[in-house]
Write an enzyme that holds these catalytic residues in place. Structure first.
Site, PDB file in Angstrom:
ATOM      1  N   GLY A 175       0.707  -1.398  -0.256  1.00  0.00           N
ATOM      2  CA  GLY A 175       0.090  -0.230   0.101  1.00  0.00           C
ATOM      3  C   GLY A 175       0.523   0.853  -0.113  1.00  0.00           C
ATOM      4  N   ASN A 176       0.144   2.101   0.392  1.00  0.00           N
ATOM      5  CA  ASN A 176       0.829   3.787   0.354  1.00  0.00           C
ATOM      6  C   ASN A 176       0.379   4.801   1.236  1.00  0.00           C
ATOM      7  OD1 ASN A 176      -0.787   5.306  -0.882  1.00  0.00           O
ATOM      8  ND2 ASN A 176      -0.439   3.985  -2.617  1.00  0.00           N
ATOM      9  N   PHE A 177       1.355   5.369   1.952  1.00  0.00           N
ATOM     10  CA  PHE A 177       0.565   5.901   2.604  1.00  0.00           C
ATOM     11  C   PHE A 177      -0.434   7.882   2.662  1.00  0.00           C
ATOM     12  CE2 PHE A 177       5.041   5.882   4.023  1.00  0.00           C
ATOM     13  CZ  PHE A 177       5.537   4.903   5.449  1.00  0.00           C
ATOM     14  N   ALA A 233      -4.357   8.128  -5.125  1.00  0.00           N
ATOM     15  CA  ALA A 233      -2.831   7.182  -5.038  1.00  0.00           C
ATOM     16  C   ALA A 233      -2.478   5.666  -5.145  1.00  0.00           C
ATOM     17  CB  ALA A 233      -2.059   7.090  -3.702  1.00  0.00           C
TER      18      ALA A 233
END
Ligand code: CTP
Length: 402
Positions: free
Chosen positions: A214-216, A282
């Site tokens: 995943g990402n932030f 994102a």
């Protein structure tokens, strides 16, 4: 002359002495061409009669969830959802301290509140109370809360109050309410009639049943864009990857997804009927090549996970778009302008918002953002501001470009 011709207006009246002015408001709305239905709180019945209001509006007037409409005394349900979805907009005038507080906290113990909570249309609120009550931090906080929900506050006027005191708190005069509504319908809702689709948040791509890539991303930019668009009158669908954020404007259609493929499939359900698509998500660029159907155990000594490229949602949409306005986001650490322009061209976008990621400014999970709005013809810089404020500014640009 008929500035409100064909507009369907649901007028909510709560129990304040200013309710004696509501019949004038109904007359003025009708005179301006509107179709008006009225709902009252039970305490408003002490100040104004349903007979007067239904004679003026030429529509039934309701004050309770059920009423007797047939000869056999069978109660019939007044459908608040139907009333709320009938309305192009709702006006709550007068709005008492009690009603405002219930609206702010989603209490639903009368028909007016049920209509308000179900309404997906713009809502105008005309507070009416004594000056000290109006000034009370509790009321001011509730009014701010209503504003944050996208409601439009018809500021109380100063003057003689029923208590004998003089000050701010009087309900805005019906003639001023009408003027305000007419003037602001265009200004406040420049996106009325527009269908907008927005993607937000990260995507999670599964490695095994308990792990993911995943990402932030927090989703704040996409959620702010959705709030702003809905507050500007658009019909908004927000497709979000995993995020803990809540939507404030209840007219937003929020769809939760997890992976990029799920996001793409949901987007496709709406894409061909929208005017604008904004890709604020994102999306993970890489996904694991293989999905492990059972949890990878420590003992398996896994020392690498092979990745493959993920679907590029926006690129695909750029290929199949008909006349949708496409806005993308570009997150860059260097050569920002050129990289953003390349993305705009490669993904066949109308505009791209460039975020520069540097050491000083972390945009992830921040309430603030800054950057450049870039099209083929212009590049407009935006100073650091809240993501909500920035969203309004972005829509100002889109409206110019449309
Ligand atoms: N985007 C997308 N699908 C992806 C990657 C990005 O739809 N798999 C969208 C994003 O929502 C954004 C735009 O494309 O609006 C640009 O995203 P960005 O991450 O800046 O660029 P990438 O195309 O992923 O290229 P790179 O990571 O190499 O800079």
């Amino acid at each position: 002359m008929f500035a409100l011709l064909g507009k369907k207006i649901l007028l909510g009246i709560s129990g304040s002495i200013a309710a004696y002015k509501s019949p004038f408001l109904v007359r003025l709305l009708i005179k301006n061409g509107a179709d008006v239905k009225v709902v009252l709180t039970p305490s408003a019945l002490d100040f104004v009669t349903p007979t007067t209001l239904s004679a003026l509006s030429k529509n039934p007037v309701n004050s309770s969830f059920t009423e007797i409409k047939d000869e056999e005394d069978n109660p019939e349900w007044n459908n608040h959802v139907e009333l709320a979805s009938w309305a192009d907009f709702m006006v709550i005038a007068p709005a008492t301290s009690n009603t405002i507080s219930s609206m702010a906290s989603a209490r639903c113990d009368n028909l007016l509140l049920a209509c308000y909570l179900s309404a997906k249309c713009p809502v105008f609120v005309a507070p009416s109370m004594d000056l000290d009550m109006y000034k009370h931090p509790g009321n001011q906080e509730n009014l701010s809360k209503l504003k944050s929900f996208g409601n439009i506050i018809l500021e109380s006027e100063a003057g003689d109050l029923a208590s004998g005191l003089i000050g701010k708190g009087r309900m805005m005069e019906p003639s001023n309410i009408i003027k305000y509504i007419i003037k602001n319908l265009k200004n406040e809702f420049p996106l009325k009639g527009k269908n907008i689709l927005i993607s937000a948040g990260p995507t999670y791509e599964k490695i095994d049943p308990v792990r993911f890539i995943g990402n932030f991303s927090s989703g704040k930019m996409g959620f702010s864009l959705a709030e702003a668009a809905a507050n500007l009158g658009a019909k908004v669908t927000l497709i979000s990857g995993p995020s803990s954020l809540k939507i404030l404007n209840s007219s937003i259609n929020l769809i939760n997804v997890v992976s990029a493929h799920e996001m793409y499939n949901e987007i496709l359900k709406f894409f061909f009927s929208v005017d604008i698509f904004i890709s604020a998500a994102a999306v993970a660029d890489f996904i694991p090549k293989d999905f492990y159907y059972s949890k990878i155990k420590k003992g398996q000594k896994l020392n690498k996970i092979s990745l493959k490229e993920n679907i590029d949602i926006l690129h695909n949409l750029g290929k199949i778009k008909t006349n949708q306005y496409l806005l993308g986001f570009a997150l860059e650490t260097n050569d920002g302008y050129q990289n953003a322009l390349d993305k705009l061209i490669n993904k066949n976008l109308n505009a791209i918002f460039l975020n520069i990621l540097n050491d000083k400014q972390n945009i992830f999970n921040s309430d603030y953002n800054q950057g450049k709005y870039i099209t083929r013809k212009k590049s407009i810089p935006f100073e650091l501001t809240t993501k909500l404020d920035l969203s309004y500014k972005i829509f100002e640009q889109i409206i110019i470009d449309l």
